[in-house]
Design an enzyme around this catalytic site. Structure first.
Site, PDB file in Angstrom:
ATOM      1  N   CYS A 130       0.810  -1.231   0.000  1.00  0.00           N
ATOM      2  CA  CYS A 130       0.000   0.000   0.000  1.00  0.00           C
ATOM      3  C   CYS A 130       0.842   1.280   0.000  1.00  0.00           C
ATOM      4  CB  CYS A 130      -0.953   0.015   1.188  1.00  0.00           C
ATOM      5  SG  CYS A 130      -0.205  -0.435   2.747  1.00  0.00           S
ATOM      6  N   HIS A 260      -2.637   6.386   3.970  1.00  0.00           N
ATOM      7  CA  HIS A 260      -1.196   6.649   3.982  1.00  0.00           C
ATOM      8  C   HIS A 260      -0.918   7.940   3.204  1.00  0.00           C
ATOM      9  CE1 HIS A 260      -0.590   2.856   5.786  1.00  0.00           C
ATOM     10  NE2 HIS A 260       0.050   2.201   4.837  1.00  0.00           N
TER      11      HIS A 260
HETATM   12  C1  2RA Z   1       1.824  -1.067   6.486  1.00  0.00           C
HETATM   13  N1  2RA Z   1       2.316  -1.271   4.157  1.00  0.00           N
HETATM   14  O1  2RA Z   1       1.323   0.042   6.339  1.00  0.00           O
HETATM   15  C2  2RA Z   1       2.006  -1.982   5.347  1.00  0.00           C
HETATM   16  C3  2RA Z   1       0.805  -2.856   5.205  1.00  0.00           C
HETATM   17  N2  2RA Z   1       0.905  -3.738   4.121  1.00  0.00           N
HETATM   18  O2  2RA Z   1       2.200  -1.500   7.560  1.00  0.00           O
END
Ligand code: 2RA
Length: 353
Positions: A130, A260
């Site tokens: 991600c 994110h």
């Molecule tokens: C995280 N990218 O944010 C990782 C999850 N797949 O921890």
């Protein structure tokens, strides 16, 4: 009837978002949809596009007659079961890390490298991590025109990237600290968490996450890098098809539940003006540009969560680095960062079956 789609991990966090995405589509190309999960969740009823489906227990025969099987399960489950689905005649689209760097498995972001879906000698297509995914729609659009050469990023990753346990921990810490006067002396936040029965030793995070930022995501790899930082490097190279792309990433966990963000510093072979970048972002259907510094308009995770597109703002030409843009992106790590991109790969396959 159209092709048959299976969703493995239908009752998990990403699987649940996946069902939400399938239910939200105006139309779907599938003749039938099968929901699959661990034996523990088998028998559960879930409504998909108006039809009540019963979750089936993961077993080889559930893949018989399936054209595309999406996997939203832990790495070890994908590693074992994606090849089983393929042996039973399905194409597996896998959202775990099990196959991402396998040279015989394409790593696909449809708006960047959709044609890669046909190069699948193992019958498996991988969905990126991600953090990498959150910037790919924007970077791919710029790379097509200006040729990306170097990439320096810092991530601001939401707790939900670490799963439900991580989200629960963040909420518990916020509740424990609410209304308290902490953060004046070093160690105050830890002490308050200890006093509330939430010692950091019990946390999925290596430091308090509430009222803090934690420069750590994933596990320790060679020379002090984390697995998450190496994923950003390796997966960006593979998706963009630039094996020698220079990449340096610092991955940081922030007290955000979902979505994110990344601060991106990208150097190209040619000069890119802010106007040109704005035009490219505006023309990319899966990117939303929110960039009006005079009005203090820019994307933030709280304003982007639950949305499908990648939001981009704070676009600037670097003052001291030629041919370099700095910008900020936010993307919902459970939607485009996981379920949505996996589903878009499945849709891409459906047009080619
Ligand atoms: C995280 N990218 O944010 C990782 C999850 N797949 O921890």
């Amino acid at each position: 009837a159209g092709p048959v789609l299976a969703l493995v991990g239908a009752t998990g966090a990403v699987g649940t978002v996946m069902i939400d995405i399938i239910n939200g589509r105006e139309s779907v190309p599938w003749g039938a949809i099968r929901l699959i999960a661990s034996p523990r969740s088998a028998g559960k009823k879930i409504t998909v596009r108006g039809e009540e489906l019963t979750v089936q227990a993961l077993a080889p025969e559930v893949f018989d007659g399936v054209d595309v099987a999406m996997f939203d399960v832990p790495d070890s489950v994908s590693a074992e079961w994606a090849p089983v689905a393929v042996a039973r005649g399905a194409i597996a689209v896998d959202n775990s890390a099990a196959f991402r760097m396998d040279p015989e498995v394409p790593l696909v972001v449809p708006e960047v490298n959709a044609d890669e879906v046909v190069n699948r000698p193992k019958g498996i297509i991988a969905n990126p991590n991600c953090t990498t995914l959150s910037m790919m729609a924007a970077l791919g659009a710029l790379h097509r025109e200006y040729e990306l050469r170097e990439l320096v990023v810092a991530s601001y990753q939401a707790a939900s990237g670490g799963g439900q346990e991580a989200v629960d921990r963040l909420y518990a810490e916020i509740s424990a600290l609410a209304g308290k006067d902490v953060g004046v002396r070093a160690g105050d936040v830890r002490e308050a968490l200890d006093a509330a029965g939430l010692p950091v030793s019990d946390s999925p995070f290596p430091a308090p996450l509430a009222l803090n930022v934690v420069p750590w995501a994933g596990s320790l790899k060679d020379e002090g890098w984390t697995s998450e930082e190496l994923k950003v490097r390796n997966e960006s190279r593979k998706i963009l098809g630039i094996p020698d792309l220079k990449v340096s990433a610092t991955c940081v966990r922030v007290p955000v539940v979902t979505t994110h963000s990344l601060a991106v510093h990208a150097t190209f072979a040619r000069e890119v003006t802010v106007d040109e970048a704005h035009k490219l972002f505006a023309a990319q259907p899966t990117v939303v540009l929110v960039d009006d510094p005079a009005e203090k308009r820019f994307p933030t995770p709280a304003d982007v969560v639950g949305e499908d597109p990648t939001y981009v703002g704070r676009v600037r030409q670097a003052l001291d680095f030629p041919n370099t843009l700095d910008f900020f992106v936010c993307g919902d790590n459970l939607r485009k960062g996981a379920a949505l991109n996996t589903y878009e790969i499945a849709e891409e396959l459906a047009t080619r079956l």
